[in-house]
Write an enzyme that holds these catalytic residues in place. Sequence first.
Site, PDB file in Angstrom:
ATOM      1  N   ARG A   1       0.739  -0.934   0.264  1.00  0.00           N
ATOM      2  CA  ARG A   1       0.110   0.132  -0.212  1.00  0.00           C
ATOM      3  C   ARG A   1       0.594   1.121  -0.385  1.00  0.00           C
ATOM      4  O   ARG A   1       0.325   2.284  -0.748  1.00  0.00           O
ATOM      5  CB  ARG A   1      -1.024  -0.216   1.122  1.00  0.00           C
ATOM      6  N   THR A   2       1.495   1.536   0.782  1.00  0.00           N
ATOM      7  CA  THR A   2       2.612   2.468   1.097  1.00  0.00           C
ATOM      8  C   THR A   2       3.539   3.087  -0.143  1.00  0.00           C
ATOM      9  O   THR A   2       3.271   4.468  -1.118  1.00  0.00           O
ATOM     10  CB  THR A   2       3.640   2.847   2.435  1.00  0.00           C
TER      11      THR A   2
ATOM     12  N   LYS B   1      25.690  -3.061  -0.673  1.00  0.00           N
ATOM     13  CA  LYS B   1      26.861  -3.056  -0.882  1.00  0.00           C
ATOM     14  C   LYS B   1      27.833  -2.309   0.057  1.00  0.00           C
ATOM     15  O   LYS B   1      28.604  -2.420   0.403  1.00  0.00           O
ATOM     16  CB  LYS B   1      27.016  -2.656  -2.627  1.00  0.00           C
TER      17      LYS B   1
ATOM     18  N   ARG C   1      11.053   3.895   3.857  1.00  0.00           N
ATOM     19  CA  ARG C   1      10.937   2.954   4.329  1.00  0.00           C
ATOM     20  C   ARG C   1      12.248   2.720   5.227  1.00  0.00           C
ATOM     21  O   ARG C   1      13.199   2.075   4.070  1.00  0.00           O
ATOM     22  CB  ARG C   1      10.008   1.733   4.303  1.00  0.00           C
TER      23      ARG C   1
ATOM     24  N   HIS D   1       4.987   5.736  11.666  1.00  0.00           N
ATOM     25  CA  HIS D   1       4.342   5.638  10.338  1.00  0.00           C
ATOM     26  C   HIS D   1       3.070   6.780   9.945  1.00  0.00           C
ATOM     27  O   HIS D   1       2.300   6.507   9.689  1.00  0.00           O
ATOM     28  CB  HIS D   1       3.613   4.301   9.879  1.00  0.00           C
TER      29      HIS D   1
HETATM   30  N1   CP Z   1      -0.477  -0.097   5.685  1.00  0.00           N
HETATM   31  C1   CP Z   1       1.076  -0.666   5.387  1.00  0.00           C
HETATM   32  O1   CP Z   1       2.377   0.039   5.214  1.00  0.00           O
HETATM   33  O2   CP Z   1       1.270  -1.275   4.504  1.00  0.00           O
HETATM   34  P1   CP Z   1       2.022  -1.503   3.064  1.00  0.00           P
HETATM   35  O3   CP Z   1       3.331  -2.271   4.310  1.00  0.00           O
HETATM   36  O4   CP Z   1       1.970  -2.998   1.994  1.00  0.00           O
HETATM   37  O5   CP Z   1       2.672  -0.310   2.916  1.00  0.00           O
END
Ligand code: CP
Length: 306
Positions: free
Chosen positions: A51-52, A80, A101, A129
């Site tokens: 999703r993100t 590396k 991320r 998040h």
């Molecule tokens: N909600 C969320 O962060 O989903 P993903 O890990 O799929 O990005």
Amino acid sequence: MKHIISPTDLTVSELNELLELSEEIITDPKKFTDVCRGKKLATLFYEPSTRTRLSFEAAMLNLGGNILGFSSADSSSAAKGESVADTIRVISSYADICAIRHPKEGAPLVASNYSSIPVINAGDGGHNHPTQTFTDLLTIKNLKGRLNNLIVGFCGDLKFGRTVHSLIHALARYENIKFMLISPEELRIPNYIREELIAGNIPFEEIRCLDDTIADLDILYMTRVQRERFFNEEDYIRLKDIYILDNKKMAKANKDMIVLHPLPRVNEISPEVDEDPRAVYFKQAEFGVYVRMALIMKLLEVKANA
Ligand code: CP
């Protein structure tokens, strides 16, 4: 230049503006199709995501911009040994904005210290998040019509669930919010969050049984037990199915309670619940695109077409 590392990097007033812009986008998406023409978003994902990453990319494409990036540490020079600091210095000359991320708490903050473009934390370890939080707030505002006067139940892995930590921080700034924190002893919220709630005089209760409180809730935020953050598999197996929301439990809830989940789900919500109109987690994932469109626009300081 602004970076978004924590949900509270936006003031309540900035956050409300972001949600208003998101709702304008929902109402009239055509007005926004060209506002980021010529701009590039880099998605730097050192951890898996559906999703993100894809909603960030869809958001930039919807705005007429372009995307580049990597979807795993293995496919970047991190494999590396390149540091986040060096990577972001380079990416700063390739893109106008980036979403990162990383499994290590604080990595996006480090990136922001070396970046000459806005950095958005797209999830750092078990910490924060923020863009999931903006998605959650948009979902609550759009479907409940308010961000105050709410009893919010968080259920499952409250220790490692970064979406829980971020949403608690964000909602604690609104009026008359009470948190019901439903988890086994081992997965209770981290101490620093408990201490912040106590210091801020925010009402909360920590309980073990979902059945004992589901009838009181305006919002039930279910979470997955975060296998990837456990130190041993035995503990994960013991705890993974501790809560399973099913139709029997939903029958005890208010008719206007809504069920959120950041997804992915494993077993914690039975698929039979998907048909219940109060189950809004797929709608929530859709809202993630609109709120990320609004965030990209705000950080790049671009406006809608006249
Ligand atoms: N909600 C969320 O962060 O989903 P993903 O890990 O799929 O990005």
